[in-house]
Design a protein around this motif. Structure first.
Motif, PDB file in Angstrom:
ATOM      1  N   ASN A  83       6.240  -0.002  -4.341  1.00 31.08           N
ATOM      2  CA  ASN A  83       7.438   0.071  -3.532  1.00 31.08           C
ATOM      3  C   ASN A  83       8.318   1.250  -3.895  1.00 31.08           C
ATOM      4  O   ASN A  83       8.477   1.562  -5.069  1.00 31.08           O
ATOM      5  CB  ASN A  83       8.238  -1.214  -3.725  1.00 31.08           C
ATOM      6  N   PHE A  84       8.882   1.879  -2.879  1.00 31.09           N
ATOM      7  CA  PHE A  84       9.696   3.066  -3.158  1.00 31.09           C
ATOM      8  C   PHE A  84      11.197   2.811  -3.018  1.00 31.09           C
ATOM      9  O   PHE A  84      11.998   3.698  -3.270  1.00 31.09           O
ATOM     10  CB  PHE A  84       9.283   4.237  -2.270  1.00 31.09           C
ATOM     11  N   ALA A  85      11.573   1.599  -2.613  1.00 30.69           N
ATOM     12  CA  ALA A  85      12.996   1.363  -2.341  1.00 30.69           C
ATOM     13  C   ALA A  85      13.799   1.240  -3.639  1.00 30.69           C
ATOM     14  O   ALA A  85      13.242   1.013  -4.713  1.00 30.69           O
ATOM     15  CB  ALA A  85      13.142   0.092  -1.524  1.00 30.69           C
ATOM     16  N   TYR A  86      15.106   1.418  -3.494  1.00 32.24           N
ATOM     17  CA  TYR A  86      16.008   1.312  -4.648  1.00 32.24           C
ATOM     18  C   TYR A  86      16.497  -0.131  -4.783  1.00 32.24           C
ATOM     19  O   TYR A  86      17.050  -0.689  -3.842  1.00 32.24           O
ATOM     20  CB  TYR A  86      17.208   2.241  -4.471  1.00 32.24           C
ATOM     21  N   ASP A  87      16.313  -0.688  -5.981  1.00 38.62           N
ATOM     22  CA  ASP A  87      16.718  -2.068  -6.232  1.00 38.62           C
ATOM     23  C   ASP A  87      18.218  -2.283  -6.049  1.00 38.62           C
ATOM     24  O   ASP A  87      18.650  -3.343  -5.631  1.00 38.62           O
ATOM     25  CB  ASP A  87      16.333  -2.475  -7.668  1.00 38.62           C
ATOM     26  N   PRO A 140      -2.027  -2.039   3.063  1.00 39.64           N
ATOM     27  CA  PRO A 140      -0.813  -2.435   3.801  1.00 39.64           C
ATOM     28  C   PRO A 140      -0.657  -3.940   3.974  1.00 39.64           C
ATOM     29  O   PRO A 140       0.438  -4.412   4.239  1.00 39.64           O
ATOM     30  CB  PRO A 140      -1.006  -1.760   5.165  1.00 39.64           C
ATOM     31  N   TYR A 141      -1.767  -4.692   3.831  1.00 37.97           N
ATOM     32  CA  TYR A 141      -1.688  -6.134   4.093  1.00 37.97           C
ATOM     33  C   TYR A 141      -1.301  -6.956   2.859  1.00 37.97           C
ATOM     34  O   TYR A 141      -1.042  -8.146   2.983  1.00 37.97           O
ATOM     35  CB  TYR A 141      -3.039  -6.652   4.593  1.00 37.97           C
ATOM     36  N   SER A 142      -1.258  -6.338   1.691  1.00 37.95           N
ATOM     37  CA  SER A 142      -1.041  -7.144   0.480  1.00 37.95           C
ATOM     38  C   SER A 142       0.350  -7.793   0.514  1.00 37.95           C
ATOM     39  O   SER A 142       1.355  -7.137   0.776  1.00 37.95           O
ATOM     40  CB  SER A 142      -1.196  -6.300  -0.778  1.00 37.95           C
ATOM     41  N   GLY A 143       0.366  -9.091   0.263  1.00 37.75           N
ATOM     42  CA  GLY A 143       1.625  -9.835   0.222  1.00 37.75           C
ATOM     43  C   GLY A 143       2.146 -10.272   1.576  1.00 37.75           C
ATOM     44  O   GLY A 143       3.197 -10.908   1.648  1.00 37.75           O
ATOM     45  N   LEU A 163      14.805  -9.603  -2.455  1.00 38.40           N
ATOM     46  CA  LEU A 163      13.778  -9.881  -1.440  1.00 38.40           C
ATOM     47  C   LEU A 163      12.484 -10.361  -2.090  1.00 38.40           C
ATOM     48  O   LEU A 163      12.212 -10.069  -3.259  1.00 38.40           O
ATOM     49  CB  LEU A 163      13.475  -8.623  -0.627  1.00 38.40           C
ATOM     50  N   SER A 164      11.688 -11.066  -1.308  1.00 33.31           N
ATOM     51  CA  SER A 164      10.381 -11.501  -1.812  1.00 33.31           C
ATOM     52  C   SER A 164       9.409 -10.317  -1.769  1.00 33.31           C
ATOM     53  O   SER A 164       9.707  -9.284  -1.164  1.00 33.31           O
ATOM     54  CB  SER A 164       9.837 -12.630  -0.944  1.00 33.31           C
ATOM     55  N   PHE A 165       8.235 -10.507  -2.390  1.00 35.46           N
ATOM     56  CA  PHE A 165       7.245  -9.424  -2.433  1.00 35.46           C
ATOM     57  C   PHE A 165       6.849  -8.985  -1.014  1.00 35.46           C
ATOM     58  O   PHE A 165       6.772  -7.797  -0.701  1.00 35.46           O
ATOM     59  CB  PHE A 165       6.006  -9.887  -3.216  1.00 35.46           C
ATOM     60  N   GLY A 166       6.624  -9.993  -0.138  1.00 37.62           N
ATOM     61  CA  GLY A 166       6.223  -9.701   1.242  1.00 37.62           C
ATOM     62  C   GLY A 166       7.310  -8.960   2.006  1.00 37.62           C
ATOM     63  O   GLY A 166       7.039  -8.028   2.750  1.00 37.62           O
ATOM     64  N   GLN A 167       8.563  -9.386   1.794  1.00 41.46           N
ATOM     65  CA  GLN A 167       9.678  -8.720   2.478  1.00 41.46           C
ATOM     66  C   GLN A 167       9.831  -7.281   2.004  1.00 41.46           C
ATOM     67  O   GLN A 167      10.139  -6.386   2.791  1.00 41.46           O
ATOM     68  CB  GLN A 167      10.976  -9.500   2.237  1.00 41.46           C
ATOM     69  N   LYS A 168       9.606  -7.074   0.696  1.00 37.06           N
ATOM     70  CA  LYS A 168       9.671  -5.704   0.160  1.00 37.06           C
ATOM     71  C   LYS A 168       8.604  -4.831   0.811  1.00 37.06           C
ATOM     72  O   LYS A 168       8.837  -3.675   1.145  1.00 37.06           O
ATOM     73  CB  LYS A 168       9.474  -5.716  -1.362  1.00 37.06           C
ATOM     74  N   LYS A 169       7.416  -5.430   0.975  1.00 39.19           N
ATOM     75  CA  LYS A 169       6.309  -4.687   1.597  1.00 39.19           C
ATOM     76  C   LYS A 169       6.670  -4.325   3.044  1.00 39.19           C
ATOM     77  O   LYS A 169       6.379  -3.232   3.525  1.00 39.19           O
ATOM     78  CB  LYS A 169       5.042  -5.557   1.562  1.00 39.19           C
TER      79      LYS A 169
END
Lengths: 200, 219
Positions: free
Chosen positions: A81-85, A155-158, A129-135
């Protein structure tokens, strides 16, 4: 068209893969599959020009892929993931769209967010966020950043089955618009026609 | 593109504000260190040279810590991949990030400086001069530290040792910073021009080398 000729890659003294050849035309999807460690992610890195191959060349519409072509034409979504926590979901979207130089209408942004997330508070911090939402936040770029080639690592993981269906819908639309998609995944893709490259 | 560039700067500013807690902690540590320094030498007559030298060295370390922390967080592999594929060149992103780190540290220094000068027993009439000279030298320190950080955060541990090579670049700043304490009067002292020149020199090659090191060593 993306054309890969006699591509080899080595990390240190270890040869990861040798003599990879394939062609993908606009409107086609390539699924790169294989066991862990065979070099799926490395192959994608080679294509996007993050790493240089040992031998061989990769061209996009007949031109060797350099940083300029990669930034103009390729959208890469990696496995991490590249987003900022510390930023909220909304702030993260704004940040990464400005990094990708995208001007967007607020209503388009909201529609895209609703398409992937349904009802979700955009003021939630990313770490909440959950792992899936982060994805899904990563995959949101597929809708908002308009580039002709998508290169996606797992791309489908989580993701739940409903989200996978939505991603497949995005794939279909992209292929109808003559885009190119390269996916590295262990899962099969629920689309009628696509090419497969099995790495061993 | 220009509109989005300013948007990027605004977003980086927001990120910088979020990361201010770490800077606050570092400056609190600086106050503690200054207090210990002053207390331990309370019976000595030091003049201004020793406290200012101490302050410069501490600010140098704070800058190194801050840059290292920001670079390890903001240039992890996934983020770096997106920055590389951004229409803005990585050099520009590095420059914007460095300027935000600078802004963050300098704001804290300006806020904390009166207290620091009182603790170090430095005449408060020098407050503005010290702030100006430190803000000029800090620019170069941040840009050199970014080169060091880009190498140390690399995945290749053997290569991360090569970051030592950038350390001599700090020496002129520290030497001139110490020399400045001899002639603190800003009106007669033209040494600040050195910092401007050195910053311009760093500006020419530091973003290039930093982004090169990030691309080659961290992706």
């Amino acid at each position: 068209m993306i054309e890969v000729n006699n591509l080899s890659f080595a990390r240190g003294n270890i040869l990861i893969y040798k003599d990879i050849n394939f062609k993908i035309s606009p409107g086609e999807l390539l699924l790169v599959s294989g066991a862990n460690g065979v070099g799926k992610t490395t192959l994608l890195s080679n294509i996007v020009n993050f790493t240089e191959p040992l031998e061989g060349n990769i061209t996009y519409h007949g031109t060797s892929i350099d940083n300029h072509i990669a930034s103009e034409c390729f959208l890469y979504i990696g496995e991490n993931n590249f987003a900022y926590d510390t930023l909220t979901l909304n702030q993260n979207i704004d940040y990464w769209l400005s990094v990708h130089n995208v001007n967007f209408d607020k209503s388009i942004k909201n529609k895209s967010v609703n398409f992937l997330f349904q009802e979700l508070n955009l003021d939630k911090k990313f770490y909440q966020l959950s792992f899936g939402q982060k994805k899904k936040l990563q995959l949101l770029l597929l809708i908002l950043v308009n580039k002709p080639v998508w290169i996606l690592d797992d791309p489908y993981s989580g993701l739940d089955t409903r989200s996978i269906t939505k991603i497949n819908t995005l794939f279909k639309k992209k292929l109808e618009n003559k885009g190119i998609i390269i996916v590295a995944s262990h899962q099969k893709i629920n689309l009628r026609n696509y090419k497969t490259l099995q790495l061993t | 593109m220009i509109k989005n560039f300013f948007k990027l700067i605004a977003n980086e500013f927001k990120l910088m504000l979020k990361g201010s807690v770490f800077s606050f902690v570092l400056f609190c540590l600086l106050i503690i260190a200054c207090s210990i320094f002053s207390l331990s030498l309370r019976n000595e007559s030091m003049g201004m040279n020793a406290p200012l030298s101490f302050l410069y060295i501490m600010i140098f370390f704070i800058s190194l810590f801050k840059v290292e922390k920001i670079y390890s967080l903001d240039f992890d592999e996934a983020k770096l991949q997106q920055y590389i594929l951004s229409p803005f060149s990585l050099e520009i992103i590095v420059f914007v990030k460095n300027m935000m780190i600078y802004l963050n540290l300098i704001i804290f220094f300006v806020i904390f400086s009166p207290l620091i000068l009182i603790i170090l027993n430095i005449d408060l009439s020098y407050l503005i001069q010290i702030n100006i000279l430190l803000s000029l030298s800090l620019l170069s320190i941040i840009f050199i530290a970014s080169m060091t950080a880009s190498i140390t955060i690399s995945k290749n541990n053997k290569l991360s040792l090569t970051s030592i090579l950038t350390l001599p670049l700090f020496v002129p700043i520290l030497i001139f910073s110490m020399a400045i304490t001899d002639v603190i009067d800003f009106n007669t002292n033209k040494m600040y021009l050195f910092f401007v020149a050195y910053f311009l020199l760093n500006l020419a090659f530091s973003p290039l080398l930093t982004s090169f090191a990030l691309k080659k060593l961290s992706v």
